[in-house]
Design a protein around this motif. Structure first.
Motif, PDB file in Angstrom:
ATOM      1  N   THR A  42      24.982   1.782 -37.863  1.00  0.00           N
ATOM      2  CA  THR A  42      24.103   0.689 -38.288  1.00  0.00           C
ATOM      3  C   THR A  42      24.906  -0.479 -38.846  1.00  0.00           C
ATOM      4  OG1 THR A  42      23.791   1.709 -40.476  1.00  0.00           O
ATOM      5  CG2 THR A  42      22.193   2.244 -38.771  1.00  0.00           C
ATOM      6  N   ASN A  43      26.055  -0.183 -39.444  1.00  0.00           N
ATOM      7  CA  ASN A  43      26.944  -1.230 -39.951  1.00  0.00           C
ATOM      8  C   ASN A  43      27.377  -2.149 -38.807  1.00  0.00           C
ATOM      9  OD1 ASN A  43      29.538  -2.497 -40.728  1.00  0.00           O
ATOM     10  ND2 ASN A  43      29.388  -1.248 -42.573  1.00  0.00           N
ATOM     11  N   TYR A  44      27.877  -1.549 -37.736  1.00  0.00           N
ATOM     12  CA  TYR A  44      28.367  -2.348 -36.615  1.00  0.00           C
ATOM     13  C   TYR A  44      27.232  -2.889 -35.760  1.00  0.00           C
ATOM     14  CZ  TYR A  44      33.373  -2.741 -36.589  1.00  0.00           C
ATOM     15  OH  TYR A  44      34.653  -3.147 -36.857  1.00  0.00           O
ATOM     16  N   LEU A  45      26.099  -2.188 -35.753  1.00  0.00           N
ATOM     17  CA  LEU A  45      24.929  -2.734 -35.065  1.00  0.00           C
ATOM     18  C   LEU A  45      24.550  -4.060 -35.698  1.00  0.00           C
ATOM     19  CD1 LEU A  45      22.645  -2.296 -32.985  1.00  0.00           C
ATOM     20  CD2 LEU A  45      21.379  -1.093 -34.788  1.00  0.00           C
ATOM     21  N   ASP A  46      24.579  -4.096 -37.024  1.00  0.00           N
ATOM     22  CA  ASP A  46      24.257  -5.328 -37.750  1.00  0.00           C
ATOM     23  C   ASP A  46      25.277  -6.422 -37.453  1.00  0.00           C
ATOM     24  OD1 ASP A  46      23.168  -7.028 -39.967  1.00  0.00           O
ATOM     25  OD2 ASP A  46      25.113  -6.566 -40.833  1.00  0.00           O
ATOM     26  N   ARG A  47      26.574  -6.063 -37.479  1.00  0.00           N
ATOM     27  CA  ARG A  47      27.609  -7.076 -37.226  1.00  0.00           C
ATOM     28  C   ARG A  47      27.485  -7.647 -35.819  1.00  0.00           C
ATOM     29  NH1 ARG A  47      33.323  -5.034 -39.843  1.00  0.00           N
ATOM     30  NH2 ARG A  47      32.477  -3.742 -41.516  1.00  0.00           N
ATOM     31  N   SER A  48      27.308  -6.751 -34.849  1.00  0.00           N
ATOM     32  CA  SER A  48      27.269  -7.191 -33.453  1.00  0.00           C
ATOM     33  C   SER A  48      26.002  -7.954 -33.134  1.00  0.00           C
ATOM     34  CB  SER A  48      27.393  -5.983 -32.517  1.00  0.00           C
ATOM     35  OG  SER A  48      28.592  -5.287 -32.762  1.00  0.00           O
ATOM     36  N   ASN A  49      24.928  -7.662 -33.846  1.00  0.00           N
ATOM     37  CA  ASN A  49      23.670  -8.350 -33.573  1.00  0.00           C
ATOM     38  C   ASN A  49      23.776  -9.851 -33.790  1.00  0.00           C
ATOM     39  OD1 ASN A  49      22.305  -6.096 -32.777  1.00  0.00           O
ATOM     40  ND2 ASN A  49      21.209  -5.774 -34.700  1.00  0.00           N
ATOM     41  N   VAL A  50      24.637 -10.261 -34.717  1.00  0.00           N
ATOM     42  CA  VAL A  50      24.807 -11.695 -34.957  1.00  0.00           C
ATOM     43  C   VAL A  50      25.396 -12.372 -33.717  1.00  0.00           C
ATOM     44  CG1 VAL A  50      26.009 -13.432 -36.326  1.00  0.00           C
ATOM     45  CG2 VAL A  50      24.992 -11.460 -37.454  1.00  0.00           C
ATOM     46  N   SER A  51      26.443 -11.754 -33.140  1.00  0.00           N
ATOM     47  CA  SER A  51      27.065 -12.361 -31.958  1.00  0.00           C
ATOM     48  C   SER A  51      26.118 -12.320 -30.763  1.00  0.00           C
ATOM     49  CB  SER A  51      28.384 -11.657 -31.620  1.00  0.00           C
ATOM     50  OG  SER A  51      28.174 -10.293 -31.316  1.00  0.00           O
ATOM     51  N   ASN A  52      25.360 -11.218 -30.624  1.00  0.00           N
ATOM     52  CA  ASN A  52      24.405 -11.135 -29.515  1.00  0.00           C
ATOM     53  C   ASN A  52      23.232 -12.090 -29.708  1.00  0.00           C
ATOM     54  OD1 ASN A  52      25.535  -9.120 -27.719  1.00  0.00           O
ATOM     55  ND2 ASN A  52      25.202  -7.655 -29.357  1.00  0.00           N
ATOM     56  N   GLY A 165      30.981   3.259 -34.808  1.00  0.00           N
ATOM     57  CA  GLY A 165      30.851   1.823 -35.002  1.00  0.00           C
ATOM     58  C   GLY A 165      30.858   1.084 -33.671  1.00  0.00           C
ATOM     59  N   LEU A 166      31.741   1.515 -32.782  1.00  0.00           N
ATOM     60  CA  LEU A 166      31.784   0.904 -31.454  1.00  0.00           C
ATOM     61  C   LEU A 166      30.488   1.177 -30.691  1.00  0.00           C
ATOM     62  CD1 LEU A 166      35.455   1.776 -30.422  1.00  0.00           C
ATOM     63  CD2 LEU A 166      34.578  -0.380 -31.322  1.00  0.00           C
ATOM     64  N   ALA A 167      29.920   2.371 -30.916  1.00  0.00           N
ATOM     65  CA  ALA A 167      28.639   2.680 -30.278  1.00  0.00           C
ATOM     66  C   ALA A 167      27.558   1.722 -30.769  1.00  0.00           C
ATOM     67  CB  ALA A 167      28.239   4.128 -30.573  1.00  0.00           C
ATOM     68  N   GLY A 168      27.652   1.318 -32.043  1.00  0.00           N
ATOM     69  CA  GLY A 168      26.723   0.325 -32.563  1.00  0.00           C
ATOM     70  C   GLY A 168      26.875  -1.004 -31.844  1.00  0.00           C
ATOM     71  N   THR A 169      28.148  -1.389 -31.594  1.00  0.00           N
ATOM     72  CA  THR A 169      28.413  -2.616 -30.839  1.00  0.00           C
ATOM     73  C   THR A 169      27.865  -2.510 -29.423  1.00  0.00           C
ATOM     74  OG1 THR A 169      30.437  -2.972 -32.114  1.00  0.00           O
ATOM     75  CG2 THR A 169      30.238  -4.174 -30.043  1.00  0.00           C
ATOM     76  N   LEU A 170      28.102  -1.353 -28.794  1.00  0.00           N
ATOM     77  CA  LEU A 170      27.635  -1.122 -27.428  1.00  0.00           C
ATOM     78  C   LEU A 170      26.109  -1.159 -27.371  1.00  0.00           C
ATOM     79  CD1 LEU A 170      28.414  -0.255 -24.506  1.00  0.00           C
ATOM     80  CD2 LEU A 170      28.224   2.106 -25.299  1.00  0.00           C
TER      81      LEU A 170
END
Length: 477
Positions: A42-52, A165-170
């Motif tokens: 969820t940490n990286y999902l949140d980070r990546s959501n900004v770029s997406n 974390g990478l899975a969150g990005t993916l």
């Protein structure tokens, strides 16, 4: 051909000797890794959501100009740096079972707030406080992993954690594409706003799970599932677990050794090899050159993340089996140097640029290995280990606060010419610092063996002296 036991050892680490230890390992694998991985997801999902979100309508709706996107990331990083030391100190006072979920609830609430932001200035403020909350996750988890697992088990667990974390990005790219297709405009909200709502909904139940199951550290655990047959006395903690007061002696130990300096430098440099992925350069490239739909811009960079997950898990398993960490850093350095050259030569075909971005995903493999290596180097001093792990992440983020603004501004899309040159230099620098850490560790191990050998010889001489015949001794006199 490997036997079943050898295969099992390669895939999951050293096989515990006793039944109680095997039961304990299964339990902590499940409860520690399940929560830490979900939290980091969820940490990286949140980070990546900004770029997406940026490439899926947020830029236009909030009238973002110039380097506003880079400023969002920089402000988040500043909050991350500010929160790191207080969060690490809090883990020494408040049980991790309480602190981790509390911080997760805080960033979940802030994620909901992002969905109703009306201008980029509000995003700046939200991201700063999210950085403070999310800084509890990464180093805190590596400290927990280093407290429960042996060196032969640590690499792959670190790799699984990092891969989550990478899975969150993916998942973020896939989620944004699905949200844009199905929810864009629903209830008067844009697709990128729904993305943050869904992110918050996912985060809160995971925090509740942490309150219930997380076992803290071996010295303080009172988890309900650790029975007398598999009690904390069987814990696999490889380090000195004694808790000591902060003192001048601690400062002398940390600053008087090479470990803090070299390990901090290693991740400060090697962590920047992830810049091609962490700044979503591929997504910005696709958006800038045109010809791709919003869904494609969200989907295609996922290949880079998928390659990063595969590289992380394979490399982490291999390093646990061999107990040699440095080749992974060589692998990722060579990968990003090759990728950067392919992108730098702008006349190269589009398929080669796609391949280059995907291969650059190898840079993610170094994160788990670097922290497992530091845990291994500092195994004999629990306090030093905690400080070194925190410092590594802090120095990396201190560099990352300004690095993207200087080398990867959104205005440089699609070529990112200066950024590719910087990445080549970063790859070369990582190779040099990796050699330095390898050399210093090898020298320290050699000295430790010599000191132990000398101590054993002195003990033998002392024992022999106790049995010397007094008459012989007189004659010699």
């Amino acid at each position: 051909m490997l036997s079943w036991n050898e295969t099992r050892r390669f895939l999951w680490g050293e096989i515990p000797v006793t039944k109680a230890e095997r039961k304990l390992l299964i339990k902590i694998d499940w409860f520690i890794l399940s929560y830490c991985c979900l939290m980091y997801f969820t940490n990286y999902l949140d980070r990546s959501n900004v770029s997406n979100a940026y490439v899926s309508g947020m830029k236009e709706e909030l009238n973002m100009q110039g380097n506003d996107y880079n400023k969002i990331n920089t402000i988040f990083t500043c909050g991350y740096i500010v929160g790191m030391i207080p969060n690490n100190l809090a883990l020494q006072v408040v049980r991790p079972r309480i602190w981790f979920p509390a911080m997760q609830i805080l960033w979940g609430i802030l994620t909901f707030c992002t969905s109703v932001a009306s201008n980029v200035q509000q995003i700046y403020a939200i991201r700063f406080f999210q950085g403070i909350a999310e800084s509890s996750t990464f180093v805190g988890t590596h400290y927990i992993l280093g407290s429960w697992y042996k060196p032969s088990e640590l690499g792959k667990r670190s790799g699984i954690f990092t891969s989550s974390g990478l899975a969150g990005t993916l998942f973020s790219g896939v989620l944004q594409a699905g949200v844009y297709q199905n929810l864009n405009g629903s209830s008067g909200r844009s697709g990128w706003r729904w993305l943050f709502i869904i992110d918050g909904v996912i985060t809160l139940p995971i925090a509740l799970y942490g309150f219930i199951v997380f076992p803290d550290v071996p010295a303080t655990t009172n988890a309900f599932y650790l029975t007398e047959e598999a009690s904390p006395t069987y814990a696999l903690e490889p380090t000195n677990t004694g808790h000591h007061r902060l003192s001048l002696d601690l400062a002398k130990r940390v600053l008087g050794r090479w470990r803090w300096y070299a390990c901090s430098l290693l991740f400060a440099v090697s962590g920047e090899t992830e810049s091609l992925g962490s700044n979503n350069l591929m997504g910005q490239w696709l958006k800038a050159i045109g010809g791709y739909t919003v869904e494609q811009i969200d989907y295609y960079p996922s290949g880079m993340t998928a390659f990063g997950i595969a590289s992380t898990l394979i490399c982490a398993t291999w390093t646990d089996y061999t107990q040699v960490r440095w080749p992974v850093l060589v692998y990722m350095s060579v990968a990003v140097i090759f990728a950067s050259i392919c992108i730098l030569v702008w006349s190269s075909p589009t398929w080669l640029k796609f391949l280059a971005y995907y291969i650059a995903g190898a840079s993610y493999a170094g994160q788990a290995t670097t922290f497992a290596w530091a845990n291994q180097i500092c195994f004999d001093d629990n306090q030093e280990r905690g400080i070194v792990l925190a410092s590594m992440n802090m120095w990396n983020n201190a560099v990352n606060a300004w690095w993207p603004l200087l080398f990867y501004p959104a205005t440089d899309a699609p070529k990112f010419h200066n950024g590719m040159i910087a990445m080549i230099c970063t790859g070369i620098a990582t190779l040099l610092v990796t050699w330095l850490v390898w050399y210093l560790e090898k020298r320290e191990n050699r000295r430790t063996i010599q000191e132990r050998s000398q101590a054993d010889e002195n003990n033998i001489v002392e024992e022999d002296a106790k049995f010397v015949d007094p008459q012989i001794d007189i004659k010699r006199g």
